[in-house]
Design a protein around this motif. Structure first.
Motif, short mmCIF file in Angstrom:
data_model
loop_
_atom_site.label_atom_id
_atom_site.label_comp_id
_atom_site.label_asym_id
_atom_site.label_seq_id
_atom_site.Cartn_x
_atom_site.Cartn_y
_atom_site.Cartn_z
N GLU A 56 0.83 -1.20 0.00
CA GLU A 56 0.00 0.00 0.00
C GLU A 56 0.86 1.26 0.00
O GLU A 56 0.58 2.23 -0.72
CB GLU A 56 -0.92 -0.01 1.22
N ALA A 57 1.93 1.25 0.80
CA ALA A 57 2.79 2.43 0.89
C ALA A 57 3.47 2.71 -0.44
O ALA A 57 3.61 3.86 -0.85
CB ALA A 57 3.83 2.23 1.99
N VAL A 58 3.91 1.66 -1.14
CA VAL A 58 4.58 1.83 -2.43
C VAL A 58 3.59 2.35 -3.48
O VAL A 58 3.91 3.25 -4.27
CB VAL A 58 5.22 0.51 -2.90
N ALA A 59 2.38 1.80 -3.49
CA ALA A 59 1.36 2.25 -4.44
C ALA A 59 1.05 3.73 -4.25
O ALA A 59 0.89 4.48 -5.22
CB ALA A 59 0.09 1.42 -4.29
N ALA A 60 1.00 4.17 -3.00
CA ALA A 60 0.72 5.58 -2.71
C ALA A 60 1.88 6.47 -3.14
O ALA A 60 1.68 7.56 -3.72
CB ALA A 60 0.44 5.75 -1.22
N LYS A 61 3.12 6.04 -2.87
CA LYS A 61 4.29 6.82 -3.28
C LYS A 61 4.36 6.94 -4.81
O LYS A 61 4.75 7.98 -5.34
CB LYS A 61 5.57 6.15 -2.76
N TRP A 62 4.01 5.88 -5.51
CA TRP A 62 4.04 5.88 -6.97
C TRP A 62 3.08 6.94 -7.53
O TRP A 62 3.44 7.71 -8.43
CB TRP A 62 3.68 4.49 -7.48
N VAL A 63 1.88 6.99 -7.01
CA VAL A 63 0.89 7.98 -7.47
C VAL A 63 1.35 9.39 -7.11
O VAL A 63 1.25 10.33 -7.91
CB VAL A 63 -0.50 7.67 -6.89
N LYS A 64 1.88 9.55 -5.91
CA LYS A 64 2.36 10.86 -5.47
C LYS A 64 3.49 11.35 -6.38
O LYS A 64 3.63 12.56 -6.62
CB LYS A 64 2.84 10.79 -4.02
N ALA A 65 4.30 10.41 -6.90
CA ALA A 65 5.42 10.77 -7.77
C ALA A 65 4.97 11.08 -9.20
O ALA A 65 5.78 11.48 -10.03
CB ALA A 65 6.45 9.65 -7.79
N GLY A 66 3.67 10.87 -9.49
CA GLY A 66 3.15 11.21 -10.81
C GLY A 66 2.74 10.04 -11.66
O GLY A 66 2.26 10.23 -12.79
N GLY A 67 2.93 8.82 -11.17
CA GLY A 67 2.56 7.63 -11.95
C GLY A 67 1.08 7.35 -11.89
O GLY A 67 0.41 7.67 -10.90
N PRO A 68 0.51 6.73 -12.93
CA PRO A 68 -0.89 6.30 -12.89
C PRO A 68 -1.07 5.23 -11.82
O PRO A 68 -0.12 4.50 -11.50
CB PRO A 68 -1.13 5.72 -14.29
#
Length: 547
Positions: free
Chosen positions: A332-344
């Motif tokens: 969950e933490a990685v998925a959230a960081k990915w979106v925060k960084a601009g990824g879909p």
């Protein structure tokens, strides 16, 4: 469990079953795509590209080369390659020649290479030139009689060269070693007709990762891999123009996940952009920045590495509708960081070597669950006695469907133990299912930790620890304990050098029941991983047991 209750959660437009023609094989599927999409770009790697027409022509040359070397229908052909322009060509060639592909991990040691070549009974090997020193160490301990060497650069030139030598160079014990250039260019002009194969014929011996024991060859038939490809297409079509998309593939093609997406891409007329080194996050970012794309595949550790790089801010994700995370649970933490960084948002999927690999999917952009079974697939969740468990209760996932493998190569006892008497494949994964039919991975059955009679799952602990801002990545294993039978031992790679065990323990106590809190915490510079980026818990058990 209500029959296929997950169908109620299927997105609009997704069929409940795939249409699987009784005579269709991977050969007919690919050859139809070669004709239909002849002028389109099929694959790009390291600055070189091939159209579908060129893949067809090159795969015919390669298939003829294998036949000229004396190989017959059903012979096993091993591939020891990094992601390379020739990889999709080789896959098509092997299938069109009626042979069986054996993909191999390019990080293998001599012992591991010898084991897989010998266990599979491979007659031929396509090896990247840098691996030939390793190959020569083990050839005498295998049945390999023909080796084709593949360059790392100027692959297209080697594929379509002219004026090569007619004879291969003899090696020890009558084996022959020949370069790709000489193998294809020395062939006389001739038409090529693919071997007639049946859906039940073997397509691949796909070796399991060996993360829980000795690696075994899963027998994947034309029918099982074809079914998986059609299942994949059915849910990718929810978000993509399924016959006109670009996919970036940074994961090594020897692994079943990128192998499956590559075959699906070939069958769909898609442009597959291969990245040579899956561990070079900066090179991946450079490829993503080079041109827009529609789809990206990856694993949890890859996404976690990418979000730390400033280069991610320059990637144009505007056309990207699908980012698939599989191979291991997406935290969950990685998925959230990915979106925060601009990824879909990452779409989480689940599969196994033994399911070719399709098993479950999510609606585009959904994660935190492995989703619902793919079309034409049934599942059961059972207790240790094999009885179905109520919704919401953890149990082992069993699967039935046309994508399930035919058994383990030369291992009848292993095959028998892996199936129930009525034909359900036992995945070894512990899951729960909710009222909508969506499933949640709890953990591998073999990785479960028994603490004073309570089941503790490493995935849950790792998910909580990954939420701590000073943690880069982590892994948890069980170790023996005189008082509790077993206790969790946590291994952590720090993001911030000042992170101390006491702070992590306090974080865990805030989010976990007391018996789940790690008893031991060890900081490492890095965690052991497979070539595809999956954390290898088994390699942490030895140092953990020594504590």
């Amino acid at each position: 469990m209500e029959q296929r209750l997950w169908h109620a959660s299927y997105p609009a437009g997704l069929p409940r079953d795939i249409v699987l023609d009784e005579q269709e094989t991977l050969v007919t599927l690919l050859e139809r795509a070669f004709t239909r999409h002849a002028a389109k770009t099929a694959v790009t790697c390291a600055g070189e590209s091939l159209t579908f027409a060129q893949v067809e022509h090159a795969s015919a040359l390669l298939a003829r080369s294998l036949q000229a070397a004396g190989l017959k229908r059903g012979d096993r052909v091993a591939l020891l390659l990094h992601n390379n322009l020739i990889y999709p060509v080789a896959l098509a060639a092997i299938l069109r020649a009626g042979m069986v592909g054996v993909t191999m991990n390019p990080l293998y040691t001599a012992r591991e290479l010898q084991y897989q070549l010998a266990d599979s009974g491979s007659s031929a090997l396509l090896a990247a030139e840098p691996f030939m020193g390793l190959v020569n160490e083990v050839l005498d301990q295998t049945q390999v009689r023909y080796v084709m060497t593949v360059p790392m650069k100027e692959v297209k030139q080697a594929l379509f060269a002219t004026g090569g030598k007619a004879d291969a160079v003899p090696a020890s014990h009558g084996r022959q070693v020949v370069s790709l250039r000489d193998a294809t260019s020395s062939l006389a002009d001739a038409d090529f007709a693919s071997e007639r194969v049946s859906p039940s014929d073997l397509a691949f011996l796909q070796y399991t990762g060996g993360t829980t024991g000795v690696s075994k060859g899963a027998c994947l038939t034309h029918r099982s891999v074809l079914a998986s490809s059609l299942q994949m297409r059915s849910w990718l079509a929810l978000a993509l123009d399924i016959d006109n998309f670009e996919i970036v593939t940074p994961l090594p093609l020897y692994h079943i996940f990128p192998l499956g997406t590559t075959l699906t891409s070939l069958a769909s007329g898609a442009h597959n952009r291969l990245v040579v080194n899956p561990r070079d996050a900066q090179a991946l970012c450079a490829e993503l920045k080079r041109a827009p794309f529609d789809m990206l595949i990856g694993v949890n550790t890859m996404f976690n590495a990418m979000v730390t790089l400033p280069e991610i801010a320059g990637i144009d994700f505007s056309r990207c509708n699908v980012v698939i995370g599989a191979g291991a649970s997406i935290q969950e933490a990685v998925a959230a960081k990915w979106v925060k960084a601009g990824g879909p948002p990452i779409t989480e999927a689940y599969g196994l070597t033994e399911t070719s690999p399709s098993a479950t999917f999510n609606a585009p952009g959904c994660n935190g669950t492995i989703g619902a079974p793919v079309p034409s697939t049934d599942v059961l969740i059972v207790d240790d006695a094999g009885e179905p468990v109520p919704l919401g209760t953890p149990g082992e996932l069993l699967i039935k469907g046309p994508q399930v493998f035919a058994g383990y190569w030369n291992r009848e006892d292993e095959t028998r133990r892996s199936f129930t008497p009525d034909g359900w494949f036992k995945t070894g994964d512990i899951v729960t299912m909710d009222a909508q039919g969506l499933m949640y991975i709890v953990d591998r059955k073999k990785d479960m930790i028994l603490v004073s009679g309570f089941n503790v799952y490493p995935n849950e602990i790792e998910g909580v620890v990954a939420m701590h801002p000073d943690v880069l990545e982590c892994a948890c294993v069980g170790v023996p304990d005189e008082r509790s039978a077993e206790v969790p031992h946590l291994f952590v790679v720090r993001r911030a050098p000042g992170l101390q065990a006491e702070a992590l323990e306090a974080h865990c106590r805030k989010h976990l029941a007391a018996y789940k809190v790690p008893r031991h915490i060890t900081f490492l510079e890095s965690l052991p991983k497979s070539a595809v980026g999956k954390i290898l818990r088994k390699e942490l058990r030895v140092p953990a047991a020594a504590v």
